[in-house]
Design an enzyme around this catalytic site. Structure first.
Site, short mmCIF file in Angstrom:
data_model
loop_
_atom_site.label_atom_id
_atom_site.label_comp_id
_atom_site.label_asym_id
_atom_site.label_seq_id
_atom_site.Cartn_x
_atom_site.Cartn_y
_atom_site.Cartn_z
N ASP A 167 32.22 71.37 21.11
CA ASP A 167 33.21 72.02 21.98
C ASP A 167 32.70 73.40 22.36
O ASP A 167 31.79 73.94 21.72
CB ASP A 167 34.56 72.16 21.27
CG ASP A 167 35.63 72.77 22.18
OD1 ASP A 167 35.67 72.43 23.38
OD2 ASP A 167 36.42 73.62 21.72
N SER A 168 33.30 73.97 23.39
CA SER A 168 32.94 75.34 23.77
C SER A 168 33.30 76.32 22.66
O SER A 168 32.75 77.41 22.60
CB SER A 168 33.68 75.73 25.05
OG SER A 168 35.07 75.72 24.81
N TYR B 175 34.71 77.79 28.74
CA TYR B 175 34.01 77.06 29.79
C TYR B 175 34.92 76.83 31.01
O TYR B 175 34.44 76.49 32.09
CB TYR B 175 33.58 75.68 29.28
CG TYR B 175 32.34 75.63 28.42
CD1 TYR B 175 31.76 76.77 27.88
CD2 TYR B 175 31.74 74.40 28.16
CE1 TYR B 175 30.63 76.69 27.09
CE2 TYR B 175 30.60 74.30 27.38
CZ TYR B 175 30.05 75.44 26.83
OH TYR B 175 28.93 75.34 26.06
N GLY B 176 36.22 76.94 30.77
CA GLY B 176 37.22 76.46 31.74
C GLY B 176 37.15 77.05 33.13
O GLY B 176 37.61 76.43 34.08
N CYS C 176 35.80 68.18 24.07
CA CYS C 176 36.09 69.22 25.06
C CYS C 176 36.39 68.51 26.38
O CYS C 176 35.56 67.74 26.89
CB CYS C 176 34.86 70.11 25.21
SG CYS C 176 35.00 71.34 26.51
N ASN C 177 37.57 68.75 26.91
CA ASN C 177 37.96 68.09 28.16
C ASN C 177 37.15 68.61 29.34
O ASN C 177 36.79 67.86 30.25
CB ASN C 177 39.44 68.31 28.43
CG ASN C 177 40.30 67.54 27.47
OD1 ASN C 177 40.76 66.44 27.77
ND2 ASN C 177 40.52 68.07 26.27
N THR C 178 36.87 69.92 29.32
CA THR C 178 36.13 70.51 30.44
C THR C 178 34.73 69.90 30.52
O THR C 178 34.26 69.52 31.60
CB THR C 178 36.05 72.05 30.26
OG1 THR C 178 37.36 72.53 29.95
CG2 THR C 178 35.56 72.73 31.51
N GLU D 133 40.68 81.65 21.34
CA GLU D 133 39.35 82.17 20.97
C GLU D 133 39.46 83.58 20.38
O GLU D 133 38.64 83.99 19.57
CB GLU D 133 38.42 82.18 22.19
CG GLU D 133 37.90 80.79 22.58
CD GLU D 133 36.99 80.15 21.52
OE1 GLU D 133 36.04 80.80 21.07
OE2 GLU D 133 37.25 78.99 21.15
N CYS E 265 43.32 69.84 26.80
CA CYS E 265 42.30 70.81 26.37
C CYS E 265 42.42 70.85 24.86
O CYS E 265 43.53 71.01 24.31
CB CYS E 265 42.57 72.19 26.96
SG CYS E 265 41.52 73.48 26.23
N THR E 266 41.29 70.71 24.17
CA THR E 266 41.35 70.58 22.71
C THR E 266 41.73 71.89 22.02
O THR E 266 42.03 71.89 20.83
CB THR E 266 40.01 70.04 22.17
OG1 THR E 266 38.95 70.91 22.62
CG2 THR E 266 39.75 68.63 22.67
N HIS E 267 41.71 72.99 22.76
CA HIS E 267 42.19 74.26 22.19
C HIS E 267 43.71 74.28 22.05
O HIS E 267 44.25 75.02 21.24
CB HIS E 267 41.79 75.44 23.08
CG HIS E 267 40.39 75.93 22.90
ND1 HIS E 267 39.30 75.19 23.28
CD2 HIS E 267 39.90 77.10 22.38
CE1 HIS E 267 38.18 75.90 23.01
NE2 HIS E 267 38.54 77.04 22.47
N1 DGL Z 1 38.36 72.99 24.45
C1 DGL Z 1 37.91 72.82 25.76
C2 DGL Z 1 38.60 71.76 26.55
O1 DGL Z 1 39.09 70.82 25.95
C3 DGL Z 1 37.28 73.95 26.49
C4 DGL Z 1 38.07 75.08 26.89
C5 DGL Z 1 37.27 76.21 27.50
O2 DGL Z 1 36.23 76.55 26.96
O3 DGL Z 1 37.75 76.74 28.50
O4 DGL Z 1 38.66 71.80 27.75
#
Ligand code: DGL
Length: 290
Positions: free
Chosen positions: A25-26, A57-58, A89-91, A175, A209-211
């Site tokens: 993941d990011s 990363y978003g 990570c979805n992104t 984060e 988003c996994t966050h």
């Molecule tokens: N956890 C990530 C996701 O599922 C990345 C979020 C990010 O870095 O912006 O999209």
């Protein structure tokens, strides 16, 4: 000192053919997937890689997300020896998975290795989770702009209506360790209200988003009753379990020692503290460079 990185898809030593499951993941979001993977499939070894130095990363372009994700997959496969990598990570799943699966892996030194994402398995579950057929998706700006969820939903459930809402502040809150802070309330409440104003008939919301599961207490506080909240940890764990049953040749290549190593591209002490709190055991992360 951070460890050195290698170039993209360097030749693979045959001794590395069996190995742990890579989880990428990011940043801290992938831990919400890892925790459920370890609970569901505790026998396997894992290597978690968080690119915290370059998160989020978003807001980044397709090309950058693709390049960063490829670097992480390269590290996990060619240095850590993972035959299988989960993009938690979805992104990255939205912007890099397909190209890596279709272009990079087939031309790599061992094309039998696999990279799996989190979007398709999540959408596959929707049938059982919505009565109205009105689905909301919270995601990063990149995931929402990619339309990946809308396209998958249209393929699998053509009668469903899906509405995405980008939440650019949610990942930075996580984060920066602010998920429990009073400031988080404002941004969480605002995005929930905006999504439901766009479609008041929504009865299921994907946390795409996994966050975002790190913000669950706040999300639950402002979400009206009767709306199903879909977090991805258990879904991805079920889906991997199913995949390994259907692909015993991959299951046989995964080492089984019940261990987990943690790699981060930023401050390992900060990562260890955050991850130990979330996973519930003492974690000592190693700093790497990608
Ligand atoms: N956890 C990530 C996701 O599922 C990345 C979020 C990010 O870095 O912006 O999209």
């Amino acid at each position: 000192m951070p460890e050195k990185s290698t170039s993209s898809f360097a030749p693979l030593d045959s001794a590395l053919k069996c190995g742990p499951i890579g989880v990428f993941d990011s940043g801290y979001g992938g831990l919400t997937i890892l925790k459920d993977l370890q609970r569901r499939l505790p026998e396997f070894d894992y290597v978690f890689l968080g690119d915290n130095a370059r998160a989020p990363y978003g807001n980044r372009s397709f090309d950058i997300v693709y390049r960063f994700t490829l670097e992480a997959v390269d590290r996990l496969m060619n240095v850590e020896g993972c035959p299988l990598v989960i993009l938690a990570c979805n992104t990255a799943s939205a912007k890099a998975l397909r190209t890596i699966q279709q272009n990079d892996l087939p031309t790599s030194v061992d094309p039998s290795r696999r990279v799996l994402g989190v979007i398709r398995p999540t959408v596959e579950r929707l049938g059982a989770l919505s009565e109205s057929g009105h689905i909301g998706i919270f995601g990063t700006p990149g995931t929402i702009r990619s339309e990946s969820y809308n396209m998958e939903i249209a393929k699998l459930f053509p009668r469903f209506k899906s509405t995405g809402r980008a939440c650019p502040m949610w990942v930075p809150l996580v984060e920066n360790g602010e998920a429990d802070s009073p400031g988080a309330d404002y941004f969480v409440k605002q995005e929930i209200e905006r999504l439901l104003a766009d479609d008041p008939d929504i009865d299921a919301i994907i946390l795409g988003c996994t966050h975002y599961p790190h913000l669950l207490p706040k999300i639950k506080k402002y979400l009206p009753q009767g709306i199903n909240l879909i977090a991805q940890g258990e879904i991805v764990a079920d889906s991997l379990d199913d995949y390994l049953h259907r692909h015993p040749e991959m299951a046989e290549r995964l080492t089984r020692g019940g261990s987990c190593r943690y790699l981060t591209t930023e401050n390992p002490a900060k990562f260890s503290e955050m991850a130990s709190k979330f996973i519930g055991t003492d974690i000592a992360a190693t700093e790497i460079k990608l």
